[in-house]
Design a protein around this motif. Structure first.
Motif, PDB file in Angstrom:
ATOM      1  N   GLU A   1      41.346  38.028  33.270  1.00  0.00           N
ATOM      2  CA  GLU A   1      42.743  38.474  33.262  1.00  0.00           C
ATOM      3  C   GLU A   1      42.845  39.942  32.838  1.00  0.00           C
ATOM      4  O   GLU A   1      43.568  40.729  33.451  1.00  0.00           O
ATOM      5  CB  GLU A   1      43.555  37.591  32.311  1.00  0.00           C
ATOM      6  N   HIS A   2      42.119  40.327  31.788  1.00  0.00           N
ATOM      7  CA  HIS A   2      42.154  41.726  31.335  1.00  0.00           C
ATOM      8  C   HIS A   2      41.557  42.655  32.392  1.00  0.00           C
ATOM      9  O   HIS A   2      42.048  43.776  32.587  1.00  0.00           O
ATOM     10  CB  HIS A   2      41.380  41.868  30.023  1.00  0.00           C
ATOM     11  N   ARG A   3      40.538  42.197  33.072  1.00  0.00           N
ATOM     12  CA  ARG A   3      39.859  43.046  34.065  1.00  0.00           C
ATOM     13  C   ARG A   3      40.704  43.255  35.315  1.00  0.00           C
ATOM     14  O   ARG A   3      40.396  44.124  36.125  1.00  0.00           O
ATOM     15  CB  ARG A   3      38.503  42.433  34.423  1.00  0.00           C
ATOM     16  N   ARG A   4      41.778  42.459  35.476  1.00  0.00           N
ATOM     17  CA  ARG A   4      42.670  42.675  36.614  1.00  0.00           C
ATOM     18  C   ARG A   4      43.388  44.017  36.510  1.00  0.00           C
ATOM     19  O   ARG A   4      43.920  44.516  37.506  1.00  0.00           O
ATOM     20  CB  ARG A   4      43.691  41.545  36.719  1.00  0.00           C
ATOM     21  N   LEU A   5      43.412  44.597  35.331  1.00  0.00           N
ATOM     22  CA  LEU A   5      43.992  45.925  35.153  1.00  0.00           C
ATOM     23  C   LEU A   5      42.917  46.997  35.144  1.00  0.00           C
ATOM     24  O   LEU A   5      43.219  48.183  34.957  1.00  0.00           O
ATOM     25  CB  LEU A   5      44.779  45.981  33.836  1.00  0.00           C
ATOM     26  N   ASP A   6      41.666  46.585  35.349  1.00  0.00           N
ATOM     27  CA  ASP A   6      40.558  47.523  35.290  1.00  0.00           C
ATOM     28  C   ASP A   6      39.743  47.433  36.574  1.00  0.00           C
ATOM     29  O   ASP A   6      40.249  47.720  37.658  1.00  0.00           O
ATOM     30  CB  ASP A   6      39.709  47.221  34.049  1.00  0.00           C
ATOM     31  N   ASP A   7      38.500  47.003  36.490  1.00  0.00           N
ATOM     32  CA  ASP A   7      37.615  47.036  37.657  1.00  0.00           C
ATOM     33  C   ASP A   7      37.942  45.980  38.699  1.00  0.00           C
ATOM     34  O   ASP A   7      37.526  46.097  39.843  1.00  0.00           O
ATOM     35  CB  ASP A   7      36.149  46.882  37.216  1.00  0.00           C
ATOM     36  N   LEU A   8      38.710  44.939  38.304  1.00  0.00           N
ATOM     37  CA  LEU A   8      39.058  43.894  39.271  1.00  0.00           C
ATOM     38  C   LEU A   8      40.456  44.062  39.857  1.00  0.00           C
ATOM     39  O   LEU A   8      40.933  43.167  40.554  1.00  0.00           O
ATOM     40  CB  LEU A   8      38.941  42.505  38.619  1.00  0.00           C
TER      41      LEU A   8
ATOM     42  N   ASP B   1      43.805  39.215  43.707  1.00  0.00           N
ATOM     43  CA  ASP B   1      44.067  37.943  44.389  1.00  0.00           C
ATOM     44  C   ASP B   1      42.792  37.121  44.510  1.00  0.00           C
ATOM     45  O   ASP B   1      42.801  35.900  44.318  1.00  0.00           O
ATOM     46  CB  ASP B   1      44.660  38.193  45.785  1.00  0.00           C
ATOM     47  N   TRP B   2      41.686  37.797  44.829  1.00  0.00           N
ATOM     48  CA  TRP B   2      40.418  37.092  44.961  1.00  0.00           C
ATOM     49  C   TRP B   2      39.983  36.506  43.627  1.00  0.00           C
ATOM     50  O   TRP B   2      39.435  35.401  43.564  1.00  0.00           O
ATOM     51  CB  TRP B   2      39.344  38.051  45.486  1.00  0.00           C
TER      52      TRP B   2
ATOM     53  N   ASP C   1      47.272  39.570  58.601  1.00  0.00           N
ATOM     54  CA  ASP C   1      47.682  38.168  58.703  1.00  0.00           C
ATOM     55  C   ASP C   1      46.757  37.266  57.889  1.00  0.00           C
ATOM     56  O   ASP C   1      47.211  36.373  57.174  1.00  0.00           O
ATOM     57  CB  ASP C   1      47.683  37.734  60.170  1.00  0.00           C
ATOM     58  N   PHE C   2      45.462  37.495  57.996  1.00  0.00           N
ATOM     59  CA  PHE C   2      44.506  36.693  57.225  1.00  0.00           C
ATOM     60  C   PHE C   2      44.719  36.896  55.724  1.00  0.00           C
ATOM     61  O   PHE C   2      44.623  35.955  54.938  1.00  0.00           O
ATOM     62  CB  PHE C   2      43.072  37.055  57.603  1.00  0.00           C
ATOM     63  N   HIS C   3      44.994  38.145  55.332  1.00  0.00           N
ATOM     64  CA  HIS C   3      45.226  38.419  53.913  1.00  0.00           C
ATOM     65  C   HIS C   3      46.471  37.695  53.417  1.00  0.00           C
ATOM     66  O   HIS C   3      46.480  37.132  52.317  1.00  0.00           O
ATOM     67  CB  HIS C   3      45.362  39.921  53.682  1.00  0.00           C
ATOM     68  N   GLN C   4      47.524  37.721  54.218  1.00  0.00           N
ATOM     69  CA  GLN C   4      48.756  37.047  53.814  1.00  0.00           C
ATOM     70  C   GLN C   4      48.566  35.537  53.711  1.00  0.00           C
ATOM     71  O   GLN C   4      49.212  34.880  52.893  1.00  0.00           O
ATOM     72  CB  GLN C   4      49.865  37.379  54.812  1.00  0.00           C
ATOM     73  N   ARG C   5      47.669  34.988  54.514  1.00  0.00           N
ATOM     74  CA  ARG C   5      47.376  33.554  54.458  1.00  0.00           C
ATOM     75  C   ARG C   5      46.355  33.210  53.370  1.00  0.00           C
ATOM     76  O   ARG C   5      46.089  32.041  53.114  1.00  0.00           O
ATOM     77  CB  ARG C   5      46.851  33.077  55.813  1.00  0.00           C
ATOM     78  N   GLY C   6      45.775  34.244  52.746  1.00  0.00           N
ATOM     79  CA  GLY C   6      44.834  34.006  51.658  1.00  0.00           C
ATOM     80  C   GLY C   6      43.436  33.630  52.099  1.00  0.00           C
ATOM     81  O   GLY C   6      42.657  33.108  51.297  1.00  0.00           O
ATOM     82  N   LEU C   7      43.095  33.885  53.367  1.00  0.00           N
ATOM     83  CA  LEU C   7      41.776  33.462  53.857  1.00  0.00           C
ATOM     84  C   LEU C   7      40.625  34.259  53.240  1.00  0.00           C
ATOM     85  O   LEU C   7      39.676  33.654  52.719  1.00  0.00           O
ATOM     86  CB  LEU C   7      41.733  33.562  55.385  1.00  0.00           C
ATOM     87  N   PRO C   8      40.628  35.611  53.246  1.00  0.00           N
ATOM     88  CA  PRO C   8      39.474  36.333  52.688  1.00  0.00           C
ATOM     89  C   PRO C   8      39.237  36.023  51.212  1.00  0.00           C
ATOM     90  O   PRO C   8      38.110  36.071  50.738  1.00  0.00           O
ATOM     91  CB  PRO C   8      39.846  37.807  52.886  1.00  0.00           C
ATOM     92  N   GLN C   9      40.321  35.680  50.474  1.00  0.00           N
ATOM     93  CA  GLN C   9      40.184  35.426  49.048  1.00  0.00           C
ATOM     94  C   GLN C   9      39.439  34.122  48.753  1.00  0.00           C
ATOM     95  O   GLN C   9      39.023  33.884  47.620  1.00  0.00           O
ATOM     96  CB  GLN C   9      41.579  35.362  48.386  1.00  0.00           C
ATOM     97  N   ARG C  10      39.267  33.287  49.766  1.00  0.00           N
ATOM     98  CA  ARG C  10      38.634  31.984  49.542  1.00  0.00           C
ATOM     99  C   ARG C  10      37.111  32.037  49.636  1.00  0.00           C
ATOM    100  O   ARG C  10      36.450  31.033  49.382  1.00  0.00           O
ATOM    101  CB  ARG C  10      39.184  30.960  50.546  1.00  0.00           C
ATOM    102  N   PHE C  11      36.564  33.185  50.000  1.00  0.00           N
ATOM    103  CA  PHE C  11      35.114  33.307  50.141  1.00  0.00           C
ATOM    104  C   PHE C  11      34.505  33.854  48.854  1.00  0.00           C
ATOM    105  O   PHE C  11      34.952  34.881  48.333  1.00  0.00           O
ATOM    106  CB  PHE C  11      34.759  34.219  51.316  1.00  0.00           C
ATOM    107  N   MET C  12      33.479  33.175  48.353  1.00  0.00           N
ATOM    108  CA  MET C  12      32.698  33.669  47.226  1.00  0.00           C
ATOM    109  C   MET C  12      31.467  34.364  47.801  1.00  0.00           C
ATOM    110  O   MET C  12      30.762  33.788  48.638  1.00  0.00           O
ATOM    111  CB  MET C  12      32.289  32.524  46.302  1.00  0.00           C
TER     112      MET C  12
END
Length: 216
Positions: A81-88, A93-94, A5-16
């Protein structure tokens, strides 16, 4: 981080993330160190100056990147953007939230250092992306820690199931049916059983099921 549920709401992605090296076990509890009055005064002066400066600013205020600064920011974002297909890829989403946070940090640096003019120059943009690179490195480390902990807990749970039910054989489907909330996919269940097999607790049969290693 394990809540769908938290993931779907985008909560964990907001933490640096920042995971500094711990000094626990090496702290000096015998030496008394009084606060540095110069540092305290400098901090108080900075906060007062920021308040007065912000009060004098027009709100809302538009701040723009200089062309050089924006080109640097765009190149940094293109690299992400390129790293989204690699290590990221596990942090795709984060990473999007990280990009917007870096732009905000550039604005905060602009405000904290006097905010001369209405532009963010190349120096501020470079410093903001360095902070972004720091966050990315620590987010990857945090992901590794989370994966390790989650994988270990899943494997422990799988072994508890086998031991409690005294199972002579188990499949990934059996484990998933036992706790579909923990093992949302067959791949998650297989990863738990594979970890037990890698550690010698289980043996994999020729038809893909798992049996306890009686020698253990």
């Amino acid at each position: 981080g394990q809540s769908r549920d938290f993931h779907q709401r985008g909560l964990p992605q907001r933490f640096m993330h920042s995971i500094p090296q711990t000094n626990i076990g090496h702290r000096d509890r015998l030496t008394r160190r009084p606060a540095n009055l110069q540092i305290r005064q400098a901090w108080n002066d900075l906060i007062l100056q920021e308040g007065l400066r912000w009060h004098a600013n027009q709100h809302p205020k538009t701040i723009r990147f200089t062309p050089d600064a924006w080109n640097h920011m765009a190149q940094w974002q293109q690299n992400i953007e390129h790293r989204r297909l690699d290590d990221l890829e596990p942090l795709a989403d984060w990473a999007a939230k990280c990009e917007s946070s870096v732009i905000r940090i550039a604005g905060i640096l602009w405000a904290a250092e006097g905010g001369n003019g209405n532009t963010i120059d190349l120096d501020l943009a470079e410093r903001a992306t360095r902070i972004g690179d720091y966050w990315i490195g620590h987010a990857k480390h945090f992901l590794d820690l989370t994966r390790t902990n989650e994988s270990t807990e899943n494997a422990r749970d799988a072994w508890r199931v086998i031991h409690k039910k005294q199972l002579a054989e188990i499949t990934t489907r059996d484990l998933q049916r036992h706790n579909s909330r923990r093992y949302e996919t067959v791949e998650t269940a297989r990863a738990a059983l594979d970890l037990l097999a890698a550690e010698g607790w289980l043996l994999i049969t020729s038809h893909g099921s798992y049996v306890p290693n009686v020698s253990e």
